[in-house]
Motif scaffolding. Structure first.
Motif, PDB file in Angstrom:
ATOM      1  N   PRO A  57       0.832  -1.205   0.000  1.00 53.63           N
ATOM      2  CA  PRO A  57       0.000   0.000   0.000  1.00 53.63           C
ATOM      3  C   PRO A  57       0.865   1.252   0.000  1.00 53.63           C
ATOM      4  CG  PRO A  57      -0.718  -1.560   1.693  1.00 53.63           C
ATOM      5  CD  PRO A  57       0.593  -2.057   1.182  1.00 53.63           C
ATOM      6  N   LYS A  58       0.426   2.261  -0.723  1.00 52.62           N
ATOM      7  CA  LYS A  58       1.168   3.520  -0.750  1.00 52.62           C
ATOM      8  C   LYS A  58       0.838   4.316   0.499  1.00 52.62           C
ATOM      9  CE  LYS A  58       1.443   3.871  -5.786  1.00 52.62           C
ATOM     10  NZ  LYS A  58       1.114   4.675  -6.984  1.00 52.62           N
ATOM     11  N   SER A  59       1.869   4.864   1.105  1.00 48.24           N
ATOM     12  CA  SER A  59       1.654   5.660   2.311  1.00 48.24           C
ATOM     13  C   SER A  59       2.567   6.871   2.300  1.00 48.24           C
ATOM     14  CB  SER A  59       1.914   4.825   3.570  1.00 48.24           C
ATOM     15  OG  SER A  59       3.228   4.312   3.561  1.00 48.24           O
ATOM     16  N   ALA A  60       1.992   8.007   2.723  1.00 52.28           N
ATOM     17  CA  ALA A  60       2.771   9.245   2.786  1.00 52.28           C
ATOM     18  C   ALA A  60       3.512   9.307   4.106  1.00 52.28           C
ATOM     19  CB  ALA A  60       1.829  10.443   2.649  1.00 52.28           C
ATOM     20  N   PRO A  61       4.606  10.069   4.162  1.00 54.44           N
ATOM     21  CA  PRO A  61       5.326  10.228   5.435  1.00 54.44           C
ATOM     22  C   PRO A  61       4.404  10.749   6.530  1.00 54.44           C
ATOM     23  CG  PRO A  61       6.615  11.102   3.613  1.00 54.44           C
ATOM     24  CD  PRO A  61       5.259  10.774   3.052  1.00 54.44           C
ATOM     25  N   SER A  62       4.588  10.242   7.732  1.00 55.51           N
ATOM     26  CA  SER A  62       3.748  10.634   8.858  1.00 55.51           C
ATOM     27  C   SER A  62       3.996  12.091   9.231  1.00 55.51           C
ATOM     28  CB  SER A  62       4.034   9.728  10.059  1.00 55.51           C
ATOM     29  OG  SER A  62       3.310  10.168  11.178  1.00 55.51           O
ATOM     30  N   GLU A  63       2.904  12.798   9.562  1.00 46.70           N
ATOM     31  CA  GLU A  63       3.026  14.202   9.963  1.00 46.70           C
ATOM     32  C   GLU A  63       3.215  14.351  11.467  1.00 46.70           C
ATOM     33  OE1 GLU A  63      -0.324  16.318   8.503  1.00 46.70           O
ATOM     34  OE2 GLU A  63       0.190  16.036   6.394  1.00 46.70           O
TER      35      GLU A  63
ATOM     36  N   ILE B 264      10.385  -2.341   4.742  1.00 46.74           N
ATOM     37  CA  ILE B 264      10.713  -1.999   6.135  1.00 46.74           C
ATOM     38  C   ILE B 264      11.464  -0.664   6.177  1.00 46.74           C
ATOM     39  CG2 ILE B 264      12.117  -2.626   8.135  1.00 46.74           C
ATOM     40  CD1 ILE B 264      11.495  -5.550   7.529  1.00 46.74           C
ATOM     41  N   GLU B 265      12.449  -0.534   5.310  1.00 48.42           N
ATOM     42  CA  GLU B 265      13.222   0.712   5.264  1.00 48.42           C
ATOM     43  C   GLU B 265      12.321   1.900   4.933  1.00 48.42           C
ATOM     44  OE1 GLU B 265      17.215   2.580   3.099  1.00 48.42           O
ATOM     45  OE2 GLU B 265      16.422   0.627   2.462  1.00 48.42           O
ATOM     46  N   ARG B 266      11.430   1.713   3.949  1.00 47.34           N
ATOM     47  CA  ARG B 266      10.531   2.792   3.537  1.00 47.34           C
ATOM     48  C   ARG B 266       9.585   3.192   4.676  1.00 47.34           C
ATOM     49  NH1 ARG B 266       9.958   1.182  -1.332  1.00 47.34           N
ATOM     50  NH2 ARG B 266       8.500  -0.483  -0.818  1.00 47.34           N
ATOM     51  N   ASP B 267       9.013   2.196   5.365  1.00 45.34           N
ATOM     52  CA  ASP B 267       8.084   2.496   6.453  1.00 45.34           C
ATOM     53  C   ASP B 267       8.791   3.177   7.627  1.00 45.34           C
ATOM     54  OD1 ASP B 267       5.863   1.525   5.148  1.00 45.34           O
ATOM     55  OD2 ASP B 267       5.955  -0.465   6.053  1.00 45.34           O
ATOM     56  N   LEU B 268      10.030   2.758   7.917  1.00 45.67           N
ATOM     57  CA  LEU B 268      10.793   3.404   8.988  1.00 45.67           C
ATOM     58  C   LEU B 268      11.079   4.867   8.657  1.00 45.67           C
ATOM     59  CD1 LEU B 268      13.346   0.543   9.811  1.00 45.67           C
ATOM     60  CD2 LEU B 268      11.621   1.447  11.379  1.00 45.67           C
ATOM     61  N   VAL B 269      11.506   5.109   7.428  1.00 41.92           N
ATOM     62  CA  VAL B 269      11.803   6.484   7.000  1.00 41.92           C
ATOM     63  C   VAL B 269      10.540   7.336   7.040  1.00 41.92           C
ATOM     64  CG1 VAL B 269      12.486   7.894   5.020  1.00 41.92           C
ATOM     65  CG2 VAL B 269      13.806   5.850   5.598  1.00 41.92           C
ATOM     66  N   ASN B 270       9.393   6.759   6.638  1.00 38.89           N
ATOM     67  CA  ASN B 270       8.128   7.501   6.680  1.00 38.89           C
ATOM     68  C   ASN B 270       7.738   7.887   8.104  1.00 38.89           C
ATOM     69  OD1 ASN B 270       7.769   7.468   3.927  1.00 38.89           O
ATOM     70  ND2 ASN B 270       6.356   5.749   3.915  1.00 38.89           N
ATOM     71  N   GLU B 271       8.240   7.134   9.084  1.00 36.40           N
ATOM     72  CA  GLU B 271       7.975   7.452  10.492  1.00 36.40           C
ATOM     73  C   GLU B 271       9.001   8.426  11.067  1.00 36.40           C
ATOM     74  OE1 GLU B 271       5.541   6.698  12.729  1.00 36.40           O
ATOM     75  OE2 GLU B 271       4.432   5.961  10.995  1.00 36.40           O
TER      76      GLU B 271
ATOM     77  N   LEU C 271       6.008  -4.056  14.263  1.00 30.46           N
ATOM     78  CA  LEU C 271       7.467  -3.936  14.296  1.00 30.46           C
ATOM     79  C   LEU C 271       7.923  -2.528  14.661  1.00 30.46           C
ATOM     80  CD1 LEU C 271      10.239  -5.219  13.876  1.00 30.46           C
ATOM     81  CD2 LEU C 271      10.067  -4.622  11.449  1.00 30.46           C
ATOM     82  N   ILE C 272       7.412  -1.516  13.980  1.00 26.70           N
ATOM     83  CA  ILE C 272       7.859  -0.144  14.226  1.00 26.70           C
ATOM     84  C   ILE C 272       7.546   0.319  15.651  1.00 26.70           C
ATOM     85  CG2 ILE C 272       7.454   2.276  13.587  1.00 26.70           C
ATOM     86  CD1 ILE C 272       7.478   1.431  10.682  1.00 26.70           C
TER      87      ILE C 272
END
Length: 206
Positions: free
Chosen positions: A37-43, A92-99, A194-195
């Motif tokens: 799923p596409k997700s934008a960086p968390s605000e 995993i890397e992408r989701d971590l960076v988005n957080e 995980l995060i």
């Protein structure tokens, strides 16, 4: 009498044919890489966390996604073009960076906060029924988080994340499209289990 014998032989032949189909293994069906799923960086504000991510381990076949059961009973291995460890590592890397978490790749756990993830099981069982597709999917990931504090203390924690889904009557799978069900399950496991563990561990070790 002769006609009955012919019909009987034909029936036996058909039964044998379908029985053979039910047990036969056809050539593998190859699909493209996992679709997440596409997700934008968390605000929301995130803690200042740096993570060293070790290469993903796979306890099975790197490209084996599951099994496709054909309508006549035969089956094919489901394979992905891009290896599962590579796809999941990138996610995993992408989701971590988005957080808002800093991510660095590492080969050893000799870092302040090192994370190792293993694929214990990924199984996508797709049954191509005449009217629709039935699907059962399972994702099991295990992780180990190792922290080295400034006072020389080393701590480690591990856990297992499991996801099961059986969408009906329509499945999130198409032979000519990326398999999105497994991708969404992996993404959910990363973001929701995980995060949060990584962030909590980072806070406790700081």
């Amino acid at each position: 009498m002769k006609r009955k014998s012919i019909l009987g032989l034909a029936a036996i032949g058909l039964i044998s044919f379908f029985s053979g189909c039910a047990n036969s293994l056809e050539p593998p069906v190859v699909v493209s890489e996992l679709q997440f799923p596409k997700s934008a960086p968390s605000e929301k504000s995130s803690p200042e966390v740096s993570v060293w991510l070790l290469p993903i381990k796979d306890n099975g076949s790197e490209k084996r996604l599951g099994t496709l059961f054909h309508a006549l009973g035969s089956r094919s291995h489901l394979l992905v073009k891009k290896s599962l460890p590579q796809s999941i590592q990138e996610e995993i890397e992408r989701d971590l960076v988005n957080e808002g978490i800093s991510v660095q790749m590492a080969k050893t756990s000799d870092h302040p906060l090192a994370v190792s993830v293993s694929i214990e099981k990924i199984e996508d069982r797709v049954a191509a029924a005449p009217l629709n597709v039935r699907q059962k999917a399972v994702v099991i990931l295990s992780y180990k988080i190792i922290t080295h504090s400034s006072d020389g203390t080393t701590r480690s924690m591990s856990g297992t994340i499991t996801r099961h889904q059986s969408p009906t009557p329509e499945a999130l799978f198409h032979r000519h499209a990326p398999p999105s069900l497994i991708g969404s399950m992996v993404d959910d496991a990363i973001k929701n289990e995980l995060i949060p563990v990584i962030i909590r561990t980072a806070k406790e070790s700081s």
